[in-house]
Design a protein around this motif. Structure first.
Motif, PDB file in Angstrom:
ATOM      1  N   GLN A 161      44.161  -8.476   0.815  1.00  0.00           N
ATOM      2  CA  GLN A 161      44.642  -8.437   2.197  1.00  0.00           C
ATOM      3  C   GLN A 161      43.479  -8.435   3.174  1.00  0.00           C
ATOM      4  O   GLN A 161      43.502  -9.129   4.189  1.00  0.00           O
ATOM      5  CB  GLN A 161      45.518  -7.196   2.426  1.00  0.00           C
ATOM      6  N   LEU A 162      42.439  -7.655   2.895  1.00  0.00           N
ATOM      7  CA  LEU A 162      41.278  -7.599   3.769  1.00  0.00           C
ATOM      8  C   LEU A 162      40.572  -8.949   3.831  1.00  0.00           C
ATOM      9  O   LEU A 162      40.140  -9.386   4.900  1.00  0.00           O
ATOM     10  CB  LEU A 162      40.300  -6.518   3.301  1.00  0.00           C
ATOM     11  N   LYS A 163      40.455  -9.623   2.678  1.00  0.00           N
ATOM     12  CA  LYS A 163      39.818 -10.936   2.661  1.00  0.00           C
ATOM     13  C   LYS A 163      40.613 -11.940   3.492  1.00  0.00           C
ATOM     14  O   LYS A 163      40.037 -12.755   4.211  1.00  0.00           O
ATOM     15  CB  LYS A 163      39.671 -11.442   1.224  1.00  0.00           C
ATOM     16  N   GLU A 164      41.942 -11.893   3.415  1.00  0.00           N
ATOM     17  CA  GLU A 164      42.786 -12.799   4.206  1.00  0.00           C
ATOM     18  C   GLU A 164      42.615 -12.518   5.706  1.00  0.00           C
ATOM     19  O   GLU A 164      42.527 -13.437   6.510  1.00  0.00           O
ATOM     20  CB  GLU A 164      44.250 -12.659   3.799  1.00  0.00           C
ATOM     21  N   GLN A 165      42.569 -11.242   6.076  1.00  0.00           N
ATOM     22  CA  GLN A 165      42.405 -10.880   7.488  1.00  0.00           C
ATOM     23  C   GLN A 165      41.057 -11.363   8.006  1.00  0.00           C
ATOM     24  O   GLN A 165      40.958 -11.876   9.113  1.00  0.00           O
ATOM     25  CB  GLN A 165      42.517  -9.368   7.677  1.00  0.00           C
ATOM     26  N   GLN A 166      40.010 -11.207   7.210  1.00  0.00           N
ATOM     27  CA  GLN A 166      38.691 -11.658   7.636  1.00  0.00           C
ATOM     28  C   GLN A 166      38.661 -13.168   7.781  1.00  0.00           C
ATOM     29  O   GLN A 166      38.031 -13.702   8.689  1.00  0.00           O
ATOM     30  CB  GLN A 166      37.618 -11.202   6.645  1.00  0.00           C
ATOM     31  N   GLY A 167      39.334 -13.875   6.912  1.00  0.00           N
ATOM     32  CA  GLY A 167      39.417 -15.328   7.012  1.00  0.00           C
ATOM     33  C   GLY A 167      40.122 -15.760   8.288  1.00  0.00           C
ATOM     34  O   GLY A 167      39.684 -16.689   8.970  1.00  0.00           O
ATOM     35  N   ASP A 168      41.212 -15.076   8.639  1.00  0.00           N
ATOM     36  CA  ASP A 168      41.942 -15.391   9.874  1.00  0.00           C
ATOM     37  C   ASP A 168      41.093 -15.112  11.104  1.00  0.00           C
ATOM     38  O   ASP A 168      41.088 -15.892  12.058  1.00  0.00           O
ATOM     39  CB  ASP A 168      43.247 -14.581   9.944  1.00  0.00           C
ATOM     40  N   GLU A 225      45.426  -1.661  -9.359  1.00  0.00           N
ATOM     41  CA  GLU A 225      46.233  -2.781  -8.842  1.00  0.00           C
ATOM     42  C   GLU A 225      46.366  -2.693  -7.325  1.00  0.00           C
ATOM     43  O   GLU A 225      46.238  -3.695  -6.612  1.00  0.00           O
ATOM     44  CB  GLU A 225      47.626  -2.763  -9.503  1.00  0.00           C
ATOM     45  N   LEU A 226      46.578  -1.494  -6.799  1.00  0.00           N
ATOM     46  CA  LEU A 226      46.669  -1.304  -5.344  1.00  0.00           C
ATOM     47  C   LEU A 226      45.344  -1.657  -4.667  1.00  0.00           C
ATOM     48  O   LEU A 226      45.327  -2.258  -3.596  1.00  0.00           O
ATOM     49  CB  LEU A 226      47.068   0.130  -5.009  1.00  0.00           C
ATOM     50  N   ARG A 227      44.235  -1.292  -5.294  1.00  0.00           N
ATOM     51  CA  ARG A 227      42.919  -1.632  -4.745  1.00  0.00           C
ATOM     52  C   ARG A 227      42.724  -3.138  -4.673  1.00  0.00           C
ATOM     53  O   ARG A 227      42.223  -3.670  -3.679  1.00  0.00           O
ATOM     54  CB  ARG A 227      41.807  -1.002  -5.592  1.00  0.00           C
ATOM     55  N   LYS A 228      43.120  -3.832  -5.733  1.00  0.00           N
ATOM     56  CA  LYS A 228      42.995  -5.293  -5.744  1.00  0.00           C
ATOM     57  C   LYS A 228      43.830  -5.924  -4.640  1.00  0.00           C
ATOM     58  O   LYS A 228      43.371  -6.839  -3.952  1.00  0.00           O
ATOM     59  CB  LYS A 228      43.414  -5.847  -7.112  1.00  0.00           C
TER      60      LYS A 228
END
Length: 114
Positions: free
Chosen positions: A20-27, A12-15
């Motif tokens: 979070q990483l995907k959101e940061q890359q999108g920003d 769950e922590l990995r997911k």
């Protein structure tokens, strides 16, 4: 049995971390796109200020047929304008000179039949 819940928690922590990483890359991608659009707008403003209508038309024609050469010419004009080496506006004849300087001569081939 204590090993199973910890593995589930880790998963769950990995997911969550991946989301979070995907959101940061999108920003970051949006910020890069905005910066690119702003730089392009500034370049177009400099070109509009330093080129006559005829020179702009010729540049657009070159960009349609040879996009890489057109970009190179645009960069050259912007560099000239920023360094202060442009007196007045670049007209169509001066644009022809720039094009002839930056484009290599086309090679011609003579085929002789015997």
């Amino acid at each position: 049995m204590s090993g199973d819940p910890s593995e589930e928690e880790l998963e769950e922590l990995r997911k969550q971390k991946m989301e979070q990483l995907k959101e940061q890359q999108g920003d970051e991608g949006e910020a890069q796109e905005a910066a690119k659009q702003q730089a392009d707008a500034q370049k177009q403003a400099v070109l509009k200020q330093n080129l006559t209508d005829g020179a702009r038309k010729r540049l657009n024609t070159v960009k349609m047929s040879k996009p890489q050469v057109g970009e190179q010419i645009e960069q050259q004009v912007v560099a000239l304008a920023q360094s202060g080496r442009v007196q007045g506006q670049i007209d169509e004849d001066q644009m022809k000179e720039l094009l002839s300087e930056l484009t290599p001569d086309s090679k011609s081939f003579d085929i002789k039949r015997r």
